[in-house]
Design an enzyme around this catalytic site. Structure first.
Site, PDB file in Angstrom:
ATOM      1  CE  LYS A 175      11.727  -1.480 -14.059  1.00 46.49           C
ATOM      2  NZ  LYS A 175      11.219  -0.375 -13.230  1.00 46.49           N
ATOM      3  CG  ASP A 229       9.002  -0.955  -7.988  1.00 45.78           C
ATOM      4  OD1 ASP A 229      10.108  -1.408  -8.332  1.00 45.78           O
ATOM      5  OD2 ASP A 229       8.299  -0.224  -8.712  1.00 45.78           O
ATOM      6  CD  GLN A 273      10.062   2.804 -14.540  1.00 50.99           C
ATOM      7  OE1 GLN A 273       9.834   1.617 -14.342  1.00 50.99           O
ATOM      8  NE2 GLN A 273      11.243   3.338 -14.285  1.00 50.99           N
TER       9      GLN A 273
END
Ligand code: GUN
Length: 279
Positions: A52, A119, A96
């Site tokens: 990422k 997200d 995460q």
């Protein structure tokens, strides 16, 4: 012979579009910044986070990295999120998953400002998706829609069957296909006669987390098959939820694993981050 849907090439095209737009914004003095939080040392999560950050660099997006020890308390993590919520130079916040045991994942995700929730996991963004309002959409299902559209596959009016009902993939996937005017069925572990349902699909999206579960006996001839699963096999090779060798000969189009859906998730994260800047 099925059309192979090339997620690597399509994700590259998406990232190149983002890179061009961030360069334009940068010339106007507008920058983009993603804060990435990793708690603990899960090796798979470390790889995801590294990828990422790499994608951010490629796209001209600044990334801030917070790598916290596994024994970090929930309170400490919530404090960091509050601090990042308040920072004007931070456009997106990503925690995460999975988080170490003892940290309440829902409480952490709910603490992220919906305006920085790149997200698309916050209940506000999930709710917006379900009523067709603009908001951040979970990256993997958003990536599947891009794969279909950019491969010239029509969704409108098609029988779409989603196998799996997770909050991250199955549920938002069904909402997105519905938004594209597909006729959508969601199957799960309690579905009776799964094969009967999956065989109706013009577009079959599989996200069940079981290696090579879907073979040709589940697929109608000429269907488009999208495989969201990714598993490491005993021989070290990767495979999906779909038995590719069995299904490819009868599908009209199929995503490989690796190189299908996987690369799209990070590309759509970059897309969401840019959208939070380029409003
Ligand atoms: N862990 C596995 N997939 C994801 C994802 O898409 N986002 C985050 N934050 N964590 C994950």
């Amino acid at each position: 012979m099925a059309q192979i849907i090339d997620g690597k090439a399509i994700s590259q095209a998406v990232k190149d579009e983002i890179k061009a737009r961030t360069a334009e914004l940068s010339a106007k003095g507008i920058s983009a910044c993603l804060a990435v939080i990793l708690v603990g040392e899960d090796p798979a999560s470390q790889v995801y986070v590294k990828n990422k950050k790499k994608a951010c660099e490629y796209c001209g997006i600044k990334s801030l990295s917070y790598e916290l020890p596994a024994d970090t308390t929930e309170e400490k993590l919530l404090e960091l999120i509050e601090e990042l919520n308040a920072r004007e130079d931070v456009n997106g916040i990503l925690v995460q998953l999975p988080l170490p045991a003892g940290i309440d994942e829902d409480r952490v995700l709910d603490a992220i400002s919906p305006d920085k929730d790149v997200d698309g996991f916050h209940p506000v963004n999930v709710g917006k998706l379900s009523i067709g309002k603009k908001g951040f959409v979970s990256c993997t299902p958003a990536g599947v829609i891009q794969l279909l559209k950019r491969s010239g596959i029509e969704i409108s009016g098609k029988e779409c069957v989603v196998v799996g009902r997770s909050n991250i993939v199955g549920k938002p996937m069904s909402m997105l296909l519905l938004k594209e005017n597909g006729t959508v069925t969601v199957c799960h572990s309690r579905t009776k006669n799964l094969k009967e349902v999956t065989k109706r699909a013009d577009i079959l999206v599989v996200a069940i987390g079981k290696p090579k579960f879907i073979d040709a006996s589940y697929v109608r001839e000429g269907a488009v098959v999208i495989d969201v699963g990714i598993h490491r096999q005993e021989d070290g090779k990767l495979c999906g939820d779909v038995d590719y060798a069995s299904v490819e000969p009868i599908a009209s189009a199929i995503t490989p694993v690796p190189g299908g859906v996987g690369p799209m998730t990070i590309a759509m994260l970059m897309y969401n981050l840019l959208a939070s800047v380029d409003a």
